[in-house]
Scaffold this active site. Structure first.
Site, PDB file in Angstrom:
ATOM      1  N   HIS A 244     112.983  78.134  24.684  1.00 22.19           N
ATOM      2  CA  HIS A 244     113.512  79.486  24.902  1.00 22.19           C
ATOM      3  C   HIS A 244     112.628  80.213  25.918  1.00 22.19           C
ATOM      4  CE1 HIS A 244     115.549  83.224  24.099  1.00 22.19           C
ATOM      5  NE2 HIS A 244     114.373  83.805  23.981  1.00 22.19           N
TER       6      HIS A 244
ATOM      7  N   ASP B 211     116.905  81.729  17.841  1.00 15.26           N
ATOM      8  CA  ASP B 211     115.592  81.724  18.499  1.00 15.26           C
ATOM      9  C   ASP B 211     114.476  82.087  17.512  1.00 15.26           C
ATOM     10  OD1 ASP B 211     116.832  81.005  20.903  1.00 15.26           O
ATOM     11  OD2 ASP B 211     117.208  83.094  21.406  1.00 15.26           O
TER      12      ASP B 211
ATOM     13  N   SER C 174     108.745  79.448  25.132  1.00 16.02           N
ATOM     14  CA  SER C 174     108.313  78.913  23.834  1.00 16.02           C
ATOM     15  C   SER C 174     109.133  77.682  23.482  1.00 16.02           C
ATOM     16  CB  SER C 174     108.545  79.943  22.718  1.00 16.02           C
ATOM     17  OG  SER C 174     107.990  81.202  23.027  1.00 16.02           O
TER      18      SER C 174
END
Ligand code: GRF
Length: 204
Positions: free
Chosen positions: A102, A138, A129
């Site tokens: 992400h 996420d 990340s």
């Protein structure tokens, strides 16, 4: 060798980085929800089995995807620019086996348009990340991160262009650690260097 299945929706530059790397892992299958995904062409050219799944019926799509993961004896599923939200039924089935990349320093900026939101908030630092996937968007334990500096003249595009290079390194590095069993789960605790991983590994 760890068998891996990669989910994509778009251009597939992270997929390419993984295909070029494959150190300790084998990409067995690429799944896309999007027939137009550039990454499908890449998979095809590299001779990787690939399947397009129509995601309009999510329950059917996920059960088809689950079948493929099981058939390929995949120990790891990598979401590399996959733009559909997986149900918690699916993420529970493959608990601690799905990772996502992400483009933000999670837990900041889950969701879309991360680069523009970072600029709008006048943040000085941005990043990407790699995290384990749970039932929330996420969300889930962050394994690793990489950071970039945000300059006053940066745009969403310039940030995206800078970050994508680092994303490729972050993703291959992290999958390598998992494939080499340098990162593993002990019950609900993620272990790295024989100790619980308390904060994300920072890749320079
Ligand atoms: C990457 O920025 C990834 O972090 C995001 O979507 C983009 C995918 O790019 N979720 P690509 O398809 O791997 O080129």
């Amino acid at each position: 060798m760890m068998n891996v299945v990669v989910f994509i929706s778009g251009r597939g530059s992270n997929l390419t980085a993984l295909l070029d790397d494959q150190q300790g892992y084998n990409i067995k299958h690429v799944i896309s929800n999007n027939t137009e995904a550039g990454g499908l062409k890449i998979a095809h050219e590299r001779g990787i089995t690939n399947t397009v799944i129509n995601w309009s019926d999510k329950v059917r799509a996920e059960s088809f995807a689950a079948e493929i993961i099981n058939q390929e004896s995949a120990e790891l599923v990598i979401l590399a620019g996959f733009m559909r939200i997986l149900s918690s039924n699916f993420t529970d089935t493959f608990n601690q086996k799905i990772i996502n990349i992400h483009p933000s320093l999670l837990p900041d900026y889950p969701g879309l348009n991360t680069h523009q939101r970072v600029i709008d908030d006048q943040r000085g630092i941005h990043g990407a990340s790699v995290h384990y996937v749970d039932g929330q968007l996420d969300h889930g334990q962050v394994i690793s991160q990489t950071k970039i500096k945000v300059n006053t003249n940066d745009t969403a595009t310039s940030l995206a262009n800078q970050l994508i290079q680092k994303e490729h390194k972050l993703l291959t590095f992290t999958v390598g650690l998992i494939a080499e069993h340098k990162i593993y789960w002990e019950k609900n605790c993620l272990i790295y260097h024989n100790q619980p991983l308390l904060e994300p590994i920072l890749l320079k």
